[in-house]
Scaffold this active site. Structure first.
Site, PDB file in Angstrom:
ATOM      1  N   CYS A   1      -3.163   6.692  -5.435  1.00 20.37           N
ATOM      2  CA  CYS A   1      -3.070   5.374  -5.179  1.00 20.37           C
ATOM      3  C   CYS A   1      -1.533   5.404  -5.512  1.00 20.37           C
ATOM      4  CB  CYS A   1      -3.958   4.349  -6.008  1.00 20.37           C
ATOM      5  SG  CYS A   1      -3.574   2.670  -5.487  1.00 20.37           S
TER       6      CYS A   1
ATOM      7  N   CYS B   1       0.703  -1.206   0.120  1.00 26.44           N
ATOM      8  CA  CYS B   1      -0.226  -0.070   0.012  1.00 26.44           C
ATOM      9  C   CYS B   1       1.035   1.247   0.016  1.00 26.44           C
ATOM     10  CB  CYS B   1      -0.928  -0.037   1.325  1.00 26.44           C
ATOM     11  SG  CYS B   1      -2.133   1.528   1.168  1.00 26.44           S
TER      12      CYS B   1
END
Ligand code: PYC
Length: 318
Positions: A238, A88
Site C-alpha cells: 500500500c 492511491c
C-alpha cells in the site's frame, strides 16, 4: 479501452478511451469536484469497470481528467468496488507505467492533481515509478482500542491522503498462511474504531487497517498486511500507507531524512520509501514497480443484466 496492470500484485485498471471520457460530463473545476460529479452521475460506470464480472478483487480503477491546477500535467481520480479513494499509491505507479507503455509520457517527473492534492510522480522507465504523496500527518499516537474478543491493541491514526490505523501489537504473524486471521483481526479493529467514534478529519472513516510485522528478508525494514475498504487485502504494501508510516517513523526519530525504508507486503513485494522536508513540510517518496497485464476493450451489451457490474458490491466482512 482499458489498460490493466499490477503493482507488485495489486491491480489497476486505467481507462484510456478519450471518446468515452469526453462523453462523461464532469463539469469544470478541480479533479476533486469532477470526481464528485462522477460519483453522483456515473456510479454505474464505476461499478461496470471494477466489480464482477469485468473486474477482479482488489482492483482500483483510474480515470484521467484535465487538472485545474496550472502547475499540474495530469489529473486523475481513483475508485474501487465500494467507492472512491482520494489517493492511491499503487494505482499512481500503475497509471504511470501504463502511460509510459502507451507512449503518452516519457521518462521523467510530472505533477498529478488528485482529489487528495498534488502528487509528484516520476516514471523511471520500464516497470519502475515513484510518487510523492501529500504531506503525512498523525492525529493519534499509541491509541488503545478494545476488540470484541476483549483484547486491547494500540496503534497510530495517520494519513497521507487516506486514513490508516497502523498497529504493531496485534499478535499475528504477517505471512500468507495467516491471511484469514489477519482479515478477521483487521475487520474487528476497523469496526472497533468506528464503534469508538475514532475518525479522521470531518468524521472520515478510518477505513484502511495496517498490521505491521518484522520483514522476512533481513535486508528489508518491515512487512505489512493492509485491509482495504472493499474488504480485500492489499497485495502490495500500500503506497499511501507506506507514505503515512514513514511520516510517523520520522516523527518518532526512527527514520532520518533520506534514509531508505524497505517495506515488504504480505506477499513479499517491495516498496522503497524515504522522507524529506521541503519548505518545512514532510514529503514522502515511495518507489515501486508495475507491470502491464492486458490491454482490453470492455463490452457492455444492452441485454447484459450485469452491464453495470454487480448491483451490490460484494464485501468480505467477517
Ligand atoms: O497503494 O495507496 C495505495 C492504495 C490504497 C488503496 C489501494 N491501494
Amino acid at each position: 479501452r482499458v489498460i490493466d496492470s499490477h503493482t507488485i500484485g495489486e491491480p489497476t485498471r486505467l481507462v484510456l478511451d478519450d471518446a468515452v471520457l469526453a462523453g462523461l460530463d464532469l463539469g469544470a473545476g478541480t479533479v476533486r469536484s469532477r470526481r464528485e460529479v462522477f460519483r453522483s452521475r456515473y456510479d454505474d460506470v464505476r461499478r461496470a469497470l471494477v466489480t464482477d464480472p469485468r473486474g477482479v478483487e482488489a482492483m482500483v480503477g483510474v480515470i484521467l481528467v484535465p487538472p485545474a491546477d496550472p502547475s499540474c500535467d495530469l489529473g486523475a481520480f481513483y475508485f474501487n468496488r465500494v467507492g472512491f479513494l482520494d489517493m492511491c499509491g499503487h494505482a499512481t505507479i500503475g497509471l504511470t507505467v501504463s502511460l509510459g507503455y502507451t507512449g503518452r509520457i516519457t521518462p521523467g517527473p510530472f505533477r498529478l492533481e488528485t482529489p487528495a492534492g498534488v502528487v509528484g510522480v516520476e516514471w523511471h522507465g520500464g516497470s519502475d515509478a515513484s510518487f510523492q504523496s501529500v504531506t503525512p500527518r498523525r492525529i493519534h499516537r499509541g491509541l488503545a482500542i478494545r476488540c470484541p474478543d476483549g483484547s486491547v491493541v494500540t496503534g497510530d491514526v495517520a494519513t497521507s491522503g487516506l486514513w490508516f490505523f497502523i498497529c504493531r501489537d496485534h499478535g499475528l504473524p504477517i505471512v500468507p498462511e495467516a491471511i484469514p486471521q489477519l482479515l478477521e483481526k483487521a475487520w474487528a479493529l476497523r469496526r472497533s474504531l468506528e464503534a469508538a467514534g475514532v475518525t479522521g478529519d470531518g468524521g472520515e472513516l478510518i477505513d484502511h487497517i495496517v498490521l505491521m510485522g518484522p520483514p522476512l528478508d533481513p535486508a528489508n525494514s518491515a512487512r505489512n498486511f493492509v485491509l482495504c475498504p472493499d474488504g480485500a487485502f492489499h497485495r502490495s504494501p500500500c503506497g499511501t500507507a507506506t507514505s503515512a508510516l514513514v511520516g510517523c517513523l520520522h516523527e518518532d526519530g526512527l527514520l532520518a531524512e533520506g534514509e531508505a525504508w524497505r517495506q515488504e507486503s504480505i506477499l513479499g513485494g517491495l516498496y522503497e520509501a524515504s522522507i524529506r522536508t521541503r519548505d518545512r513540510l514532510l514529503v514522502p517518496t515511495v518507489r515501486g514497480r508495475a507491470w502491464i497485464t492486458s490491454e482490453a476493450t470492455l463490452h457492455f451489451a444492452a441485454d447484459d443484466p450485469y452491464r453495470a457490474g454487480f448491483p451490490q458490491a460484494i464485501r468480505r466482512d467477517s
